[in-house]
Scaffold this motif. Structure first.
Motif, PDB file in Angstrom:
ATOM      1  N   GLY A   1      14.240   4.471  50.720  1.00  0.00           N
ATOM      2  CA  GLY A   1      12.877   4.567  51.207  1.00  0.00           C
ATOM      3  C   GLY A   1      12.492   3.421  52.112  1.00  0.00           C
ATOM      4  O   GLY A   1      11.834   3.617  53.142  1.00  0.00           O
ATOM      5  N   GLN A   2      12.917   2.216  51.764  1.00  0.00           N
ATOM      6  CA  GLN A   2      12.596   1.051  52.591  1.00  0.00           C
ATOM      7  C   GLN A   2      13.186   1.187  53.986  1.00  0.00           C
ATOM      8  O   GLN A   2      12.608   0.705  54.962  1.00  0.00           O
ATOM      9  N   GLY A   3      14.319   1.845  54.081  1.00  0.00           N
ATOM     10  CA  GLY A   3      14.954   2.030  55.378  1.00  0.00           C
ATOM     11  C   GLY A   3      14.541   3.300  56.099  1.00  0.00           C
ATOM     12  O   GLY A   3      15.037   3.588  57.190  1.00  0.00           O
ATOM     13  N   GLY A   4      13.628   4.073  55.498  1.00  0.00           N
ATOM     14  CA  GLY A   4      13.222   5.327  56.108  1.00  0.00           C
ATOM     15  C   GLY A   4      14.349   6.339  56.198  1.00  0.00           C
ATOM     16  O   GLY A   4      14.426   7.121  57.150  1.00  0.00           O
ATOM     17  N   ARG A   5      15.195   6.354  55.169  1.00  0.00           N
ATOM     18  CA  ARG A   5      16.415   7.169  55.250  1.00  0.00           C
ATOM     19  C   ARG A   5      16.459   8.344  54.274  1.00  0.00           C
ATOM     20  O   ARG A   5      17.496   9.001  54.169  1.00  0.00           O
ATOM     21  N   ILE A   6      15.392   8.624  53.558  1.00  0.00           N
ATOM     22  CA  ILE A   6      15.384   9.827  52.728  1.00  0.00           C
ATOM     23  C   ILE A   6      15.010  10.999  53.637  1.00  0.00           C
ATOM     24  O   ILE A   6      13.844  11.219  53.959  1.00  0.00           O
ATOM     25  N   HIS A   7      16.001  11.741  54.053  1.00  0.00           N
ATOM     26  CA  HIS A   7      15.770  12.832  55.000  1.00  0.00           C
ATOM     27  C   HIS A   7      15.656  14.187  54.308  1.00  0.00           C
ATOM     28  O   HIS A   7      15.243  15.159  54.951  1.00  0.00           O
ATOM     29  N   CYS A   8      16.036  14.250  53.030  1.00  0.00           N
ATOM     30  CA  CYS A   8      15.978  15.525  52.317  1.00  0.00           C
ATOM     31  C   CYS A   8      15.947  15.237  50.817  1.00  0.00           C
ATOM     32  O   CYS A   8      16.596  14.300  50.348  1.00  0.00           O
ATOM     33  N   PHE A   9      15.186  16.042  50.082  1.00  0.00           N
ATOM     34  CA  PHE A   9      15.049  15.888  48.631  1.00  0.00           C
ATOM     35  C   PHE A   9      15.235  17.261  48.001  1.00  0.00           C
ATOM     36  O   PHE A   9      14.496  18.203  48.314  1.00  0.00           O
ATOM     37  N   GLN A  10      16.233  17.371  47.126  1.00  0.00           N
ATOM     38  CA  GLN A  10      16.594  18.663  46.544  1.00  0.00           C
ATOM     39  C   GLN A  10      16.621  18.586  45.020  1.00  0.00           C
ATOM     40  O   GLN A  10      16.996  17.561  44.445  1.00  0.00           O
ATOM     41  N   LEU A  11      16.271  19.714  44.400  1.00  0.00           N
ATOM     42  CA  LEU A  11      16.200  19.812  42.950  1.00  0.00           C
ATOM     43  C   LEU A  11      17.133  20.892  42.422  1.00  0.00           C
ATOM     44  O   LEU A  11      17.215  21.984  42.976  1.00  0.00           O
TER      45      LEU A  11
END
Length: 269
Positions: free
Chosen positions: A184-194
């Protein structure tokens, strides 16, 4: 893929009826229906394409195989752009036959990213490295932890390469909280899956993902962790499960929405 038994028009119709605002697409059904036709179908329905899956498989050693993989990934980037999504999910590839060289395989992934990152960025598409559970390291993905994915992604600008946070693949890792924060600090969460983790795993293990709430994963914890890390993007449900695929697809969609409300959203929501 959660309701892959549904033809694309029926999937879109079901999602619209349930009030779901977006859909993560896979390349194979898009190709079957037609790229332009798929883009028009989704856009006309008012849905957002949240991601396209999948690119990757970068670990081959032979030059011809590597060239073919890069060409296929450039095609995947072009497909993502045509569908209007800014995220191409990457499954990086396993060990080549007869190899035991994990570090070498990961370096070949980095070499591919160096070529594909600028190509994708020019087309408004980000590459999202998905770490897969270690049981897939030999044959599907030598990137097994979020830390390993970030070690690769951080060699490149965040607008080119980021990561996928997938609960099914990461729930077991006792470093996942700090790595989500790092991403998150690097702005690198591009996708979140469950998807949930249920046992026993089926033969072949690929179709062992559980419906939300059926297994060991604390979905709400993951939701809170990525939110605290600054992620404000879509939340996808991606379940490979033969039992779900054998059922009525519209019922599966409705059940999944209900499970999402029960196990991911706040109880009062």
């Amino acid at each position: 893929m959660t309701a892959k038994q549904l033809p694309l028009p029926e999937l879109v119709k079901g999602l619209v009826g349930l009030g779901v605002p977006g859909v993560g697409l896979w390349r194979e059904p898009v190709a079957e229906y037609g790229l332009a036709e798929s883009a028009a179908l989704v856009a006309d329905a008012g849905l957002t394409v949240t991601s396209l899956c999948r690119g990757g498989f970068f670990t081959a050693v032979e030059p011809a195989e590597r060239a073919a993989a890069l060409a296929d990934n450039r095609a995947a980037v072009d497909e993502a752009a045509a569908l209007g999504t800014d995220t191409l999910v990457l499954v990086s590839g396993g060990l080549p036959p007869g190899s035991r060289d994990l570090p070498g395989a990961r370096e070949r992934i980095a070499d591919a990213l160096a070529e594909l990152g600028p190509y994708a960025a020019e087309r408004g598409v980000r590459l999202a490295i998905e770490p897969l559970h270690p049981m897939y390291a030999a044959d599907r993905c030598v990137v097994s932890t979020l830390a390993q994915a970030l070690d690769l992604a951080e060699r490149f600008p965040a607008e080119q390469v980021g990561v996928v946070v997938d609960t099914y693949h990461l729930w077991w890792d006792d470093r996942v909280a700090e790595q989500i924060e790092r991403a998150g600090q690097g702005g690198r969460i591009h996708c979140f899956q469950l998807a949930d983790w249920v046992t026993p795993l089926p033969a072949g293990v690929l179709t062992g993902r559980g419906q939300l709430g059926d297994g060991a994963v604390d979905m709400r914890w993951f939701r809170d962790a990525v939110a605290a890390a600054g992620y404000r993007g879509p939340v996808e449900v991606e379940i490979f499960n033969d039992g779900l695929w054998a059922r009525d697809g519209q019922q599966v969609l409705a059940e999944t929405v209900d499970r999402y409300r029960e196990h991911v959203l706040d109880p009062a929501a």
